[in-house]
Design an enzyme around this catalytic site. Structure first.
Site, short mmCIF file in Angstrom:
data_model
loop_
_atom_site.label_atom_id
_atom_site.label_comp_id
_atom_site.label_asym_id
_atom_site.label_seq_id
_atom_site.Cartn_x
_atom_site.Cartn_y
_atom_site.Cartn_z
N SER A 11 37.10 36.30 85.48
CA SER A 11 36.47 35.34 86.39
C SER A 11 37.50 34.67 87.28
CB SER A 11 35.70 34.28 85.60
OG SER A 11 36.60 33.53 84.82
N SER A 137 50.70 38.38 76.63
CA SER A 137 51.38 37.37 75.83
C SER A 137 51.85 36.27 76.78
CB SER A 137 52.54 38.06 75.08
OG SER A 137 53.34 37.15 74.42
N TYR A 151 49.52 27.03 71.06
CA TYR A 151 49.44 28.10 72.06
C TYR A 151 50.58 29.10 71.85
CZ TYR A 151 49.68 30.57 76.50
OH TYR A 151 49.73 31.56 77.45
N LYS A 155 50.49 33.24 70.79
CA LYS A 155 51.10 34.35 71.54
C LYS A 155 52.15 35.07 70.69
CE LYS A 155 48.76 34.00 75.43
NZ LYS A 155 47.76 35.03 75.80
P1 NAP Z 1 42.95 31.56 84.03
O1 NAP Z 1 42.90 31.58 85.51
O2 NAP Z 1 42.60 30.30 83.31
O3 NAP Z 1 42.08 32.78 83.49
C1 NAP Z 1 41.80 32.92 82.14
C2 NAP Z 1 40.60 33.80 81.98
O4 NAP Z 1 40.31 33.93 80.59
C3 NAP Z 1 39.35 33.23 82.65
O5 NAP Z 1 38.67 34.29 83.26
C4 NAP Z 1 38.56 32.69 81.46
O6 NAP Z 1 37.15 32.72 81.67
C5 NAP Z 1 38.91 33.75 80.43
N1 NAP Z 1 38.50 33.35 79.09
C6 NAP Z 1 38.83 32.26 78.37
N2 NAP Z 1 38.18 32.28 77.19
C7 NAP Z 1 37.42 33.40 77.17
C8 NAP Z 1 36.53 33.99 76.24
N3 NAP Z 1 36.25 33.40 75.09
N4 NAP Z 1 35.96 35.18 76.54
C9 NAP Z 1 36.22 35.80 77.73
N5 NAP Z 1 37.01 35.27 78.66
C10 NAP Z 1 37.61 34.10 78.38
O7 NAP Z 1 44.43 31.90 83.51
P2 NAP Z 1 45.42 33.12 83.76
O8 NAP Z 1 46.71 32.54 84.15
O9 NAP Z 1 44.80 34.13 84.63
O10 NAP Z 1 45.55 33.66 82.25
C11 NAP Z 1 45.44 35.02 81.91
C12 NAP Z 1 46.31 35.29 80.70
O11 NAP Z 1 47.68 35.06 81.04
C13 NAP Z 1 46.02 34.38 79.50
O12 NAP Z 1 46.05 35.15 78.32
C14 NAP Z 1 47.19 33.40 79.49
O13 NAP Z 1 47.49 32.92 78.20
C15 NAP Z 1 48.30 34.28 80.04
N6 NAP Z 1 49.42 33.55 80.65
C16 NAP Z 1 49.24 32.77 81.74
C17 NAP Z 1 50.33 32.09 82.28
C18 NAP Z 1 50.21 31.22 83.49
O14 NAP Z 1 51.16 30.46 83.80
N7 NAP Z 1 49.13 31.28 84.23
C19 NAP Z 1 51.59 32.21 81.67
C20 NAP Z 1 51.73 33.01 80.55
C21 NAP Z 1 50.64 33.68 80.05
P3 NAP Z 1 36.29 31.39 82.04
O15 NAP Z 1 36.39 31.28 83.52
O16 NAP Z 1 34.93 31.73 81.56
O17 NAP Z 1 36.91 30.24 81.32
#
Ligand code: NAP
Length: 273
Positions: A11, A137, A151, A155
């Site tokens: 999303s 991760s 968190y 990971k």
């Molecule tokens: P984001 O924009 O918050 O996207 C996270 C996505 O995960 C959203 O689509 C959210 O859906 C979905 N989600 C959460 N709970 C869920 C569930 N129960 N079932 C299905 N979907 C679910 O964040 P992002 O940065 O793209 O994160 C993607 C991945 O990268 C995550 O695993 C995060 O831990 C990792 N990561 C991110 C960063 C960073 O700085 N952004 C750094 C390191 C790792 P909804 O819209 O429905 O909530």
């Protein structure tokens, strides 16, 4: 025949961007999300950027939803070549400020969610005798971090799970790897972040540390260390297209330096005082 890719959490952020860029490269992408109402905006953006996606409802916390989504992909596309376990969120707060329910919910999404999806695709990938599983991760799994222990530990669990699966699944032609993003400007650190509620903010002994972290974070956001999703998704593409059985992919040079430090010196980040 183009490879069939299922991605969780499309999303917003990295999942959404990865879906679009992988589709632009000719893959057949099933962009999954827990609320299909979010599909309209993704569809519109994909259309504007010349990408074409399939959509499927998938809540990683829900066994039935995961199983149904995987079956839907198999019945439409006949196979699943790549699973990208991207869905996740961050729970922040000192350990004593988060409730057990908040901790369980964090693990349910970030760890058990990954396990549910892997279990669901394995019968299909084993039968195909091929497949790639990419688990998202974080650089925090290379260092740990204050006010993020739950968190970070979720990971670390994803890393241990992935490393264990490498050899277990290799005989079936299934490759498993990790992506360790650094700071990426998505909803992750703003709207989708959760904060522990076990102690009231007014009575929180970690308040100063939290305020300091908020200050540092706002500096970091405008520094070169912060990436856009468009840029960070290069690592997703690299992981999908890798043929060298590489285990870890970082999204920026700082992440790669942290990984080198971690694995050259196993005591890195551990205080021996
Ligand atoms: P984001 O924009 O918050 O996207 C996270 C996505 O995960 C959203 O689509 C959210 O859906 C979905 N989600 C959460 N709970 C869920 C569930 N129960 N079932 C299905 N979907 C679910 O964040 P992002 O940065 O793209 O994160 C993607 C991945 O990268 C995550 O695993 C995060 O831990 C990792 N990561 C991110 C960063 C960073 O700085 N952004 C750094 C390191 C790792 P909804 O819209 O429905 O909530």
């Amino acid at each position: 025949m183009s490879k069939v890719i299922l991605i969780t959490g499309c999303s917003s952020g990295l999942g959404r961007e990865a879906s679009i860029q992988l589709s632009q490269r000719g893959y057949r992408v099933f962009a999954s999300m827990r609320n299909l109402k979010d599909k309209e905006a993704v569809q519109e953006e994909a259309r504007q950027r010349g990408a074409s996606l399939d959509y499927v409802q998938l809540d990683v916390n829900d066994n039935v939803s995961v199983e149904r989504a995987v079956q839907a992909v198999i019945s439409k596309a006949g196979r699943i070549d790549v699973l990208i376990n991207n869905a996740g969120y961050g729970l922040t707060g000192a350990l004593e400020t988060v409730t057990m329910e908040e901790i369980q919910e964090q693990y349910d999404t970030n760890v058990f969610g990954v396990i549910r999806c892997v279990q669901a695709v394995l019968p299909c990938m084993r039968k195909q005798r091929s497949g790639t599983i990419i688990n998202i991760s974080s650089v925090i799994a290379l260092t740990g971090g204050p006010l993020s222990s739950i968190y970070a530990s979720s990971k670390f669990a994803v890393e241990g799970l992935t490393e264990s699966l490498v050899e277990e699944l290799a005989p079936f032609g299934i490759r498993v790897c990790l992506i360790e993003p650094g700071l990426v400007l998505t909803r992750f650190s703003e709207e989708n972040k959760k904060t522990g509620t076990r102690l009231p903010y007014s009575d929180n002994p970690y308040r100063e540390m939290m305020e300091e972290q908020t200050r540092l974070f706002s500096q970091l956001k405008s520094s070169p260390a912060a990436q856009s999703a468009e840029e960070a998704v290069a690592a997703y593409i690299e992981a999908v297209e890798d043929t060298s059985f590489r285990l870890r992919f970082q999204t920026n040079p700082r992440g790669s330096a942290l990984a080198r430090r971690r694995f050259v010196n196993p005591n890195q980040g551990v205080s021996l005082k």
